[in-house]
Design a protein around this motif. Sequence first.
Motif, PDB file in Angstrom:
ATOM      1  N   VAL A   1       0.885  -1.148  -0.121  1.00 40.52           N
ATOM      2  CA  VAL A   1      -0.039  -0.008  -0.215  1.00 40.52           C
ATOM      3  C   VAL A   1       0.913   1.142  -0.007  1.00 40.52           C
ATOM      4  N   GLN A   2       1.964   1.062   0.666  1.00 47.13           N
ATOM      5  CA  GLN A   2       2.769   2.384   0.982  1.00 47.13           C
ATOM      6  C   GLN A   2       3.732   2.433  -0.136  1.00 47.13           C
ATOM      7  N   MET A   3       3.933   1.507  -1.051  1.00 46.87           N
ATOM      8  CA  MET A   3       4.987   1.399  -1.864  1.00 46.87           C
ATOM      9  C   MET A   3       6.240   1.697  -1.509  1.00 46.87           C
ATOM     10  N   ARG A   4       6.781   1.060  -0.550  1.00 47.91           N
ATOM     11  CA  ARG A   4       8.357   1.365   0.066  1.00 47.91           C
ATOM     12  C   ARG A   4       8.697  -0.050   0.983  1.00 47.91           C
ATOM     13  N   PHE A   5       9.922  -0.156   1.095  1.00 46.69           N
ATOM     14  CA  PHE A   5      10.561  -1.072   1.853  1.00 46.69           C
ATOM     15  C   PHE A   5      10.347  -0.560   3.401  1.00 46.69           C
TER      16      PHE A   5
ATOM     17  N   ALA B   1      -5.406   3.953  11.647  1.00 41.77           N
ATOM     18  CA  ALA B   1      -5.297   4.165  10.023  1.00 41.77           C
ATOM     19  C   ALA B   1      -4.780   3.150   9.654  1.00 41.77           C
ATOM     20  N   GLY B   2      -3.282   2.910  10.352  1.00 42.44           N
ATOM     21  CA  GLY B   2      -2.595   1.706   9.580  1.00 42.44           C
ATOM     22  C   GLY B   2      -3.062   0.242  10.276  1.00 42.44           C
ATOM     23  N   ASN B   3      -3.489   0.048  11.201  1.00 37.82           N
ATOM     24  CA  ASN B   3      -4.141  -1.217  11.857  1.00 37.82           C
ATOM     25  C   ASN B   3      -5.263  -1.745  11.755  1.00 37.82           C
ATOM     26  N   GLY B   4      -5.999  -0.442  11.146  1.00 38.45           N
ATOM     27  CA  GLY B   4      -7.634  -0.866  11.225  1.00 38.45           C
ATOM     28  C   GLY B   4      -8.132  -1.277  12.484  1.00 38.45           C
TER      29      GLY B   4
ATOM     30  N   THR C   1      -0.084 -10.718  22.313  1.00 39.47           N
ATOM     31  CA  THR C   1      -0.280 -10.865  20.882  1.00 39.47           C
ATOM     32  C   THR C   1      -1.165  -9.751  20.408  1.00 39.47           C
ATOM     33  N   GLN C   2      -1.293  -9.370  19.191  1.00 42.78           N
ATOM     34  CA  GLN C   2      -2.109  -8.608  18.758  1.00 42.78           C
ATOM     35  C   GLN C   2      -2.552  -8.974  17.282  1.00 42.78           C
ATOM     36  N   TYR C   3      -3.954  -8.535  17.009  1.00 46.08           N
ATOM     37  CA  TYR C   3      -4.482  -9.200  15.950  1.00 46.08           C
ATOM     38  C   TYR C   3      -5.236  -7.939  15.219  1.00 46.08           C
ATOM     39  N   LEU C   4      -4.799  -7.640  13.745  1.00 49.26           N
ATOM     40  CA  LEU C   4      -5.005  -6.478  13.052  1.00 49.26           C
ATOM     41  C   LEU C   4      -5.908  -6.651  11.783  1.00 49.26           C
ATOM     42  N   HIS C   5      -6.640  -5.563  11.207  1.00 48.60           N
ATOM     43  CA  HIS C   5      -7.432  -5.347  10.114  1.00 48.60           C
ATOM     44  C   HIS C   5      -8.664  -6.241  10.384  1.00 48.60           C
ATOM     45  N   MET C   6      -9.306  -6.342  11.269  1.00 44.28           N
ATOM     46  CA  MET C   6     -10.641  -6.939  11.541  1.00 44.28           C
ATOM     47  C   MET C   6     -11.795  -6.155  10.898  1.00 44.28           C
ATOM     48  N   SER C   7     -12.802  -7.035  10.437  1.00 39.65           N
ATOM     49  CA  SER C   7     -13.786  -6.330  10.077  1.00 39.65           C
ATOM     50  C   SER C   7     -14.745  -6.203  11.113  1.00 39.65           C
ATOM     51  N   LYS C   8     -14.504  -7.059  12.368  1.00 45.72           N
ATOM     52  CA  LYS C   8     -15.359  -6.825  13.474  1.00 45.72           C
ATOM     53  C   LYS C   8     -14.699  -7.126  14.449  1.00 45.72           C
TER      54      LYS C   8
ATOM     55  N   THR D   1      -9.457  -3.848   7.040  1.00 43.80           N
ATOM     56  CA  THR D   1      -9.560  -2.416   7.645  1.00 43.80           C
ATOM     57  C   THR D   1      -7.986  -1.872   7.776  1.00 43.80           C
ATOM     58  N   GLY D   2      -7.870  -0.466   7.563  1.00 41.60           N
ATOM     59  CA  GLY D   2      -6.644  -0.015   7.569  1.00 41.60           C
ATOM     60  C   GLY D   2      -5.817  -0.130   6.433  1.00 41.60           C
ATOM     61  N   LEU D   3      -4.646  -0.334   6.467  1.00 40.19           N
ATOM     62  CA  LEU D   3      -3.787  -0.319   5.235  1.00 40.19           C
ATOM     63  C   LEU D   3      -3.641  -1.713   5.051  1.00 40.19           C
ATOM     64  N   ALA D   4      -4.416  -2.375   4.117  1.00 37.27           N
ATOM     65  CA  ALA D   4      -4.687  -3.522   3.684  1.00 37.27           C
ATOM     66  C   ALA D   4      -5.144  -3.810   2.326  1.00 37.27           C
ATOM     67  N   THR D   5      -4.496  -4.632   1.466  1.00 40.26           N
ATOM     68  CA  THR D   5      -4.866  -4.873   0.057  1.00 40.26           C
ATOM     69  C   THR D   5      -6.048  -5.852  -0.106  1.00 40.26           C
ATOM     70  N   GLY D   6      -5.947  -6.709   0.910  1.00 41.20           N
ATOM     71  CA  GLY D   6      -7.347  -7.586   1.032  1.00 41.20           C
ATOM     72  C   GLY D   6      -7.621  -8.302   2.255  1.00 41.20           C
ATOM     73  N   PRO D   7      -8.597  -9.148   2.393  1.00 45.25           N
ATOM     74  CA  PRO D   7      -8.700  -9.786   3.711  1.00 45.25           C
ATOM     75  C   PRO D   7      -7.804 -10.533   4.365  1.00 45.25           C
ATOM     76  N   HIS D   8      -7.202 -10.384   5.462  1.00 45.34           N
ATOM     77  CA  HIS D   8      -6.210 -11.076   6.176  1.00 45.34           C
ATOM     78  C   HIS D   8      -6.157 -10.486   7.622  1.00 45.34           C
ATOM     79  N   VAL D   9      -5.488 -11.403   8.552  1.00 42.56           N
ATOM     80  CA  VAL D   9      -5.227 -10.853   9.845  1.00 42.56           C
ATOM     81  C   VAL D   9      -3.594 -10.791   9.812  1.00 42.56           C
ATOM     82  N   CYS D  10      -3.172  -9.660  10.445  1.00 44.12           N
ATOM     83  CA  CYS D  10      -1.992  -9.500  10.655  1.00 44.12           C
ATOM     84  C   CYS D  10      -1.598  -9.849  12.246  1.00 44.12           C
ATOM     85  N   TYR D  11      -0.948 -10.856  12.362  1.00 43.93           N
ATOM     86  CA  TYR D  11      -0.762 -11.460  13.876  1.00 43.93           C
ATOM     87  C   TYR D  11       0.729 -11.045  14.213  1.00 43.93           C
ATOM     88  N   ARG D  12       0.743 -10.295  15.343  1.00 45.08           N
ATOM     89  CA  ARG D  12       2.121  -9.887  16.077  1.00 45.08           C
ATOM     90  C   ARG D  12       2.213 -10.378  17.357  1.00 45.08           C
TER      91      ARG D  12
END
Length: 414
Positions: free
Chosen positions: A274-278, A309-312, A325-332, A353-364
């Motif tokens: 999304v941000q088009m950078r490394f 804005a980033g994590n949704g 642990t943390q779970y990002l980009h949730m729809s609900k 939600t947030g900076l995401a190109t498609g449905p997924h969960v970012c697990y931290r």
Amino acid sequence: MRYLILTIFFLSFFTACNSKEDKKEKENELPIEKPEPIVKEYGFTFNDYEVVKDTIKSGDTFGAILSKYPLKDSLKVHNVIETIRSSFNVRKIKAGKPYLFFLDKKKPNTVQAIVYIEDRINYTVVDFRDSIKVSNNQKPTSIKRRILATEINGSFSETLNKAGVSASVAPKIASVYAYSIDFFKIQKGDKFAVILNEKYIEDSIYVGVESIEASYFEHKGKKIFAFPYKLNENQKTGDYYDENGNGLKSMFLKAPLDYFRISSRFSGKRFHPVQMRFKAHNGTDYAAPHGTPIKTTATGVVERTGYTAGNGNFVKVRHNSTYSTQYLHMSKILVRNGQSVSQGQVIGKVGSTGLATGPHVCYRFWKNGVQVDPLRMMLPNSEPMGANDKQKYLKHIEPLKKELDSITAVKFKE
């Protein structure tokens, strides 16, 4: 000779007459009617009513079901529903569930009662005989303790089946040892023993396993005991520990989803789509369809929920003083701040939600406040017991351990 012939003739004549009379008597006899068997269930004697059994269809409402037959004393369906609402939530009736009408034999098909059958044990009676009454009931059940010890011969399920144990027991036992034994690799000669409690309806109809008190598995020469134990009263079910108080399951699930595809791994330098950078990617992305349930990977307390804005939409869970642990980009989001959660509990749904190109969960994953890659770590088993809890636990399992030792010593003589 003449006398003998006359004697035979008279005997034959009288025998034939008697035979005809016996036949006439039998023909005149009325068949004996067997009494109708008495059937009693759900608090009713079925013989006293016209009983109609049906099944709830998709789209059925309780009002529509009640309207099939006339109600006594000019009762109105909507008045009945209002009266019973506090005791019976009519909106929760489910398609496929059976129900019974008890109809008056004298007054043409007037409803005397209706029974909604929730499952094999639980049922609700709406009684119209005197006044409208609702009772939520259970069939009488009993618990029978059972002890089983056997050697593996074939698959685990086959072994249990040969021992006369319900097929439903196999997955329950397998889940106890899910982190200790690969059940696809068990072999002939492995040994197994279990003390379990089975539930029966009215002492005769088998329902299933109520609980497992203790179990023992010897796999490739390694002996693994398992005892369920609750470290606190708020736990719905106890976790399983060995004879020394060590947890049998891993503290963390391997992933926050049941079905997934890893779309991006933990990396110190990744091109952000999304941000088009490394930039560093301090998490693991699990791609899954929108709405897929997200599970917390370990027991803990929800430390924070919210949106950036980033994590949704995100949830962060603190598991102990070491791990979070943390779970990002949730729809609900399905939990709230400060809520206790158990391992495997659904805390949200996959989204983008947030900076995401498609449905997924970012697990931290954090260890001692630093984000790390859980896929490269040796994660601990269940959090160890404190000294006080361990003392109580060892005292609790002592008689069960002795019983298992006695069973296995007799059954598995070397």
